[in-house]
Design a protein around this motif. Structure first.
Motif, PDB file in Angstrom:
ATOM      1  N   LYS A 112      45.891  50.028  37.277  1.00  0.00           N
ATOM      2  CA  LYS A 112      45.208  49.525  38.476  1.00  0.00           C
ATOM      3  C   LYS A 112      45.391  50.472  39.676  1.00  0.00           C
ATOM      4  O   LYS A 112      44.591  50.469  40.603  1.00  0.00           O
ATOM      5  CB  LYS A 112      45.728  48.141  38.848  1.00  0.00           C
ATOM      6  CG  LYS A 112      45.756  47.114  37.715  1.00  0.00           C
ATOM      7  CD  LYS A 112      44.385  46.678  37.282  1.00  0.00           C
ATOM      8  CE  LYS A 112      44.412  45.718  36.102  1.00  0.00           C
ATOM      9  NZ  LYS A 112      44.766  44.363  36.417  1.00  0.00           N
ATOM     10  N   THR A 140      45.573  37.714  40.376  1.00  0.00           N
ATOM     11  CA  THR A 140      46.165  38.686  39.456  1.00  0.00           C
ATOM     12  C   THR A 140      46.775  37.995  38.252  1.00  0.00           C
ATOM     13  O   THR A 140      47.380  36.920  38.380  1.00  0.00           O
ATOM     14  CB  THR A 140      47.226  39.554  40.166  1.00  0.00           C
ATOM     15  OG1 THR A 140      47.703  40.551  39.267  1.00  0.00           O
ATOM     16  CG2 THR A 140      48.402  38.711  40.659  1.00  0.00           C
ATOM     17  N   ASP A 143      49.158  42.790  37.118  1.00  0.00           N
ATOM     18  CA  ASP A 143      49.217  44.146  37.653  1.00  0.00           C
ATOM     19  C   ASP A 143      48.338  44.382  38.876  1.00  0.00           C
ATOM     20  O   ASP A 143      48.681  45.186  39.745  1.00  0.00           O
ATOM     21  CB  ASP A 143      48.827  45.157  36.565  1.00  0.00           C
ATOM     22  CG  ASP A 143      49.885  45.253  35.469  1.00  0.00           C
ATOM     23  OD1 ASP A 143      51.078  45.085  35.788  1.00  0.00           O
ATOM     24  OD2 ASP A 143      49.515  45.481  34.300  1.00  0.00           O
ATOM     25  N   THR A 144      47.209  43.698  38.969  1.00  0.00           N
ATOM     26  CA  THR A 144      46.322  43.925  40.112  1.00  0.00           C
ATOM     27  C   THR A 144      47.031  43.623  41.422  1.00  0.00           C
ATOM     28  O   THR A 144      46.870  44.348  42.410  1.00  0.00           O
ATOM     29  CB  THR A 144      45.050  43.058  39.995  1.00  0.00           C
ATOM     30  OG1 THR A 144      44.231  43.559  38.940  1.00  0.00           O
ATOM     31  CG2 THR A 144      44.235  43.087  41.282  1.00  0.00           C
ATOM     32  N   ASN A 221      39.917  42.432  43.336  1.00  0.00           N
ATOM     33  CA  ASN A 221      39.770  42.277  41.890  1.00  0.00           C
ATOM     34  C   ASN A 221      38.662  43.197  41.396  1.00  0.00           C
ATOM     35  O   ASN A 221      37.897  43.758  42.171  1.00  0.00           O
ATOM     36  CB  ASN A 221      39.430  40.819  41.529  1.00  0.00           C
ATOM     37  CG  ASN A 221      40.651  39.928  41.581  1.00  0.00           C
ATOM     38  OD1 ASN A 221      41.249  39.784  42.641  1.00  0.00           O
ATOM     39  ND2 ASN A 221      41.023  39.346  40.469  1.00  0.00           N
ATOM     40  N   SER A 222      38.561  43.314  40.079  1.00  0.00           N
ATOM     41  CA  SER A 222      37.582  44.244  39.526  1.00  0.00           C
ATOM     42  C   SER A 222      36.155  43.755  39.688  1.00  0.00           C
ATOM     43  O   SER A 222      35.223  44.413  39.227  1.00  0.00           O
ATOM     44  CB  SER A 222      37.885  44.528  38.045  1.00  0.00           C
ATOM     45  OG  SER A 222      38.011  43.334  37.313  1.00  0.00           O
ATOM     46  N   ARG A 227      36.403  49.367  42.369  1.00  0.00           N
ATOM     47  CA  ARG A 227      37.394  49.383  41.287  1.00  0.00           C
ATOM     48  C   ARG A 227      36.804  50.000  40.023  1.00  0.00           C
ATOM     49  O   ARG A 227      37.405  50.851  39.374  1.00  0.00           O
ATOM     50  CB  ARG A 227      37.853  47.946  40.991  1.00  0.00           C
ATOM     51  CG  ARG A 227      38.808  47.343  41.998  1.00  0.00           C
ATOM     52  CD  ARG A 227      40.258  47.714  41.684  1.00  0.00           C
ATOM     53  NE  ARG A 227      40.631  47.428  40.312  1.00  0.00           N
ATOM     54  CZ  ARG A 227      41.127  46.270  39.880  1.00  0.00           C
ATOM     55  NH1 ARG A 227      41.279  45.271  40.729  1.00  0.00           N
ATOM     56  NH2 ARG A 227      41.479  46.118  38.619  1.00  0.00           N
ATOM     57  N   GLN A 231      37.525  53.888  37.892  1.00  0.00           N
ATOM     58  CA  GLN A 231      38.020  53.895  36.521  1.00  0.00           C
ATOM     59  C   GLN A 231      37.138  54.717  35.580  1.00  0.00           C
ATOM     60  O   GLN A 231      37.555  55.075  34.483  1.00  0.00           O
ATOM     61  CB  GLN A 231      38.160  52.460  36.020  1.00  0.00           C
ATOM     62  CG  GLN A 231      39.284  51.716  36.727  1.00  0.00           C
ATOM     63  CD  GLN A 231      39.256  50.208  36.480  1.00  0.00           C
ATOM     64  OE1 GLN A 231      38.220  49.638  36.164  1.00  0.00           O
ATOM     65  NE2 GLN A 231      40.398  49.580  36.656  1.00  0.00           N
ATOM     66  N   ASP A 260      37.863  47.593  32.873  1.00  0.00           N
ATOM     67  CA  ASP A 260      38.266  48.915  32.421  1.00  0.00           C
ATOM     68  C   ASP A 260      37.343  49.427  31.316  1.00  0.00           C
ATOM     69  O   ASP A 260      36.951  50.596  31.300  1.00  0.00           O
ATOM     70  CB  ASP A 260      39.718  48.866  31.932  1.00  0.00           C
ATOM     71  CG  ASP A 260      40.451  50.178  32.152  1.00  0.00           C
ATOM     72  OD1 ASP A 260      39.888  51.075  32.807  1.00  0.00           O
ATOM     73  OD2 ASP A 260      41.583  50.308  31.674  1.00  0.00           O
TER      74      ASP A 260
END
Length: 466
Positions: A112, A140, A143-144, A221-222, A227, A231, A260
């Motif tokens: 992250k 989360t 990890d975020t 958040n993603s 984000r 990636q 991801d």
């Protein structure tokens, strides 16, 4: 470049507004109206570039309308200078044509950091330019939260509220969030699971009246496009290191919220030769059940040794569904509304199209531990449980042994000592020097009931200018 919603009803926005908005007003997620595409010759010319410069080449088309080139280059140089390895995302070989890409060399020891170290700098840049204040609200599964806090804690125009499921993240993950001191940092432990936390965040973005019109929410958040954008880069990095773009690559991605692996899908659409993407998940296997049998159905969420993947509602999957439905927002909205009520499938030809690129596997805790032990005994290399799931899924799903298979190493094993212990190994993973005193630091967090009104009331009361 303009960004559009996956549900087709929200207005198109520029990068700055997408960065600050997170969720679209129609409940959808923002995606680029069109993607940049790089030729094989152009990608080949990037071999040997430092990571920050490669990141500039891949990402600048997404931000060029909002950020001058020199400012963005400087931002990227600062972002990746804090990583503990010169390669930023080094590759480790496990076997013939089998690799792990270490994405845990950032300050919070998880992948992250690649996006959230950049996100903090992007927010600082845009908010200073606009003289605007925002409240970051994020959920989360482990990890975020710490990566968001580390990336954004120095931002002058930000208050941070991170929700995590009470007693459902590892102790290291919790302490990485709750020991960071700052008047603008607030950790909330919700008496529920990650999906409950994520639901509260989505509800709050949909109706921000609890903030009284004095500020707005921003997403870490993603669901936040920035984000995903960040990636994409390391797929290009891994490929170039192993002979790409003149040969294709396969990737196995430990997957919870689908962000991801969606970045890998975008890398392929942008011109990077990728022949296979493996969705690697645990007992919370909704994505595996869909990809293997075209059935999207929510089950009861289970607690596992790989808590960052204990997710049943994978938000970013909506972005893939948008493409699979020919970018028809109304069709995506209808599908997701039906999915909230029961099992759904998509048309067979759409599902078969997805299967040309994607495979999937679900790995239980015992097999995860067996894989950790097996890799250590054969290589003296220690995997965290999420990466172990990725390695096992890669081996179970691999289509072509002549194509390099790269598993994304998503977290440092020291974050998950219980999984290492349960694998039967006597080795104890050590935290790096900058975290050596983590268990001695004072914690600060608030436990709240699984109630969105209570959480919103807490935020309304505690942000800086409330």
């Amino acid at each position: 470049m303009r960004y559009i919603s996956t549900r087709g009803e929200a207005p198109a926005l520029g990068f700055e507004d997408v960065l600050l908005t997170g969720l679209a007003t129609d409940g959808g997620l923002y995606v680029p109206e069109s993607l940049p595409h790089f030729s094989v010759e152009e990608i080949r010319s990037w071999r040997g570039l430092p990571y920050a410069e490669l990141a500039y080449k891949v990402m600048y088309p997404f931000v060029e309308d909002a950020i001058p080139a020199d400012d963005f280059r400087k931002m990227l140089g600062e972002t990746y200078s804090v990583f503990s390895h010169q390669a930023v995302a080094p590759l480790v070989q496990l076997d013939t044509n089998e690799w792990v890409m270490e994405l845990f060399r950032g300050p919070t020891l998880a992948f992250k950091d690649f996006a959230l170290q950049l996100l903090g700098r992007l927010l600082d840049y845009v908010l200073e330019k606009r003289k605007q204040h925002v409240v970051i609200m994020g959920a989360t599964s482990g990890d975020t939260g710490s990566a968001a806090i580390e990336g954004c804690r120095r931002c002058e125009h930000v208050d941070i509220f991170i929700l995590h499921p009470y007693q459902r993240v590892s102790e290291v993950q919790r302490r990485q969030m709750t020991t960071v001191q700052g008047d603008n940092i607030h950790n909330i432990a919700v008496k529920g699971n990650f999906d409950d936390c994520q639901r509260m965040v989505k509800e709050s973005f949909g109706n921000q009246s609890f903030l009284g019109g004095k500020t707005q929410l921003a997403a870490v958040n993603s669901i936040n496009w920035a984000r995903i954008m960040a990636q994409i880069v390391y797929y290009f990095q891994a490929s170039l290191a192993l002979g790409g773009p003149d040969r294709s690559m396969a990737f196995s991605v430990p997957t919870g919220n689908f962000g991801d692996i969606f970045a890998g899908y975008l890398a392929k659409k942008m011109g990077l030769p990728i022949s296979q993407l493996v969705i690697a998940t645990n007992r919370n296997d909704i994505l595996h059940r869909f990809m293997s049998g075209n059935k999207y159905e929510q089950h009861q969420l289970e607690h596992t040794l790989s808590p960052s993947m204990d997710i049943m509602v994978s938000s970013n999957f909506e972005r893939l569904l948008f493409d699979l439905h020919g970018r028809d927002g109304a069709a995506v909205k209808d599908l997701l509304e039906r999915a909230a009520k029961g099992p759904v499938s998509i048309e067979d030809y759409r599902w078969k199209h997805a299967r040309k690129l994607f495979d999937s596997d679900a790995v239980d805790d015992k097999t995860t531990c067996d894989t950790i032990r097996d890799i250590y005994e054969k290589n003296e290399y220690l995997l965290d449980p999420h990466t172990a799931i990725g390695v096992r899924a890669a081996r179970n799903c691999r289509r072509d042994s002549t194509v390099p298979m790269i598993t994304l190493g998503t977290a440092h094993p020291a974050k998950f000592p219980d999984a290492i212990s349960e694998s039967g190994l006597v080795v104890k993973p050590q935290l790096p020097a900058h975290m050596a005193d983590l268990f001695e630091r004072e914690e600060r967090y608030t436990v709240l009931d699984n109630n969105v009104s209570e959480v919103q009331g807490f935020i309304a009361k505690h942000w800086k200018n409330a």
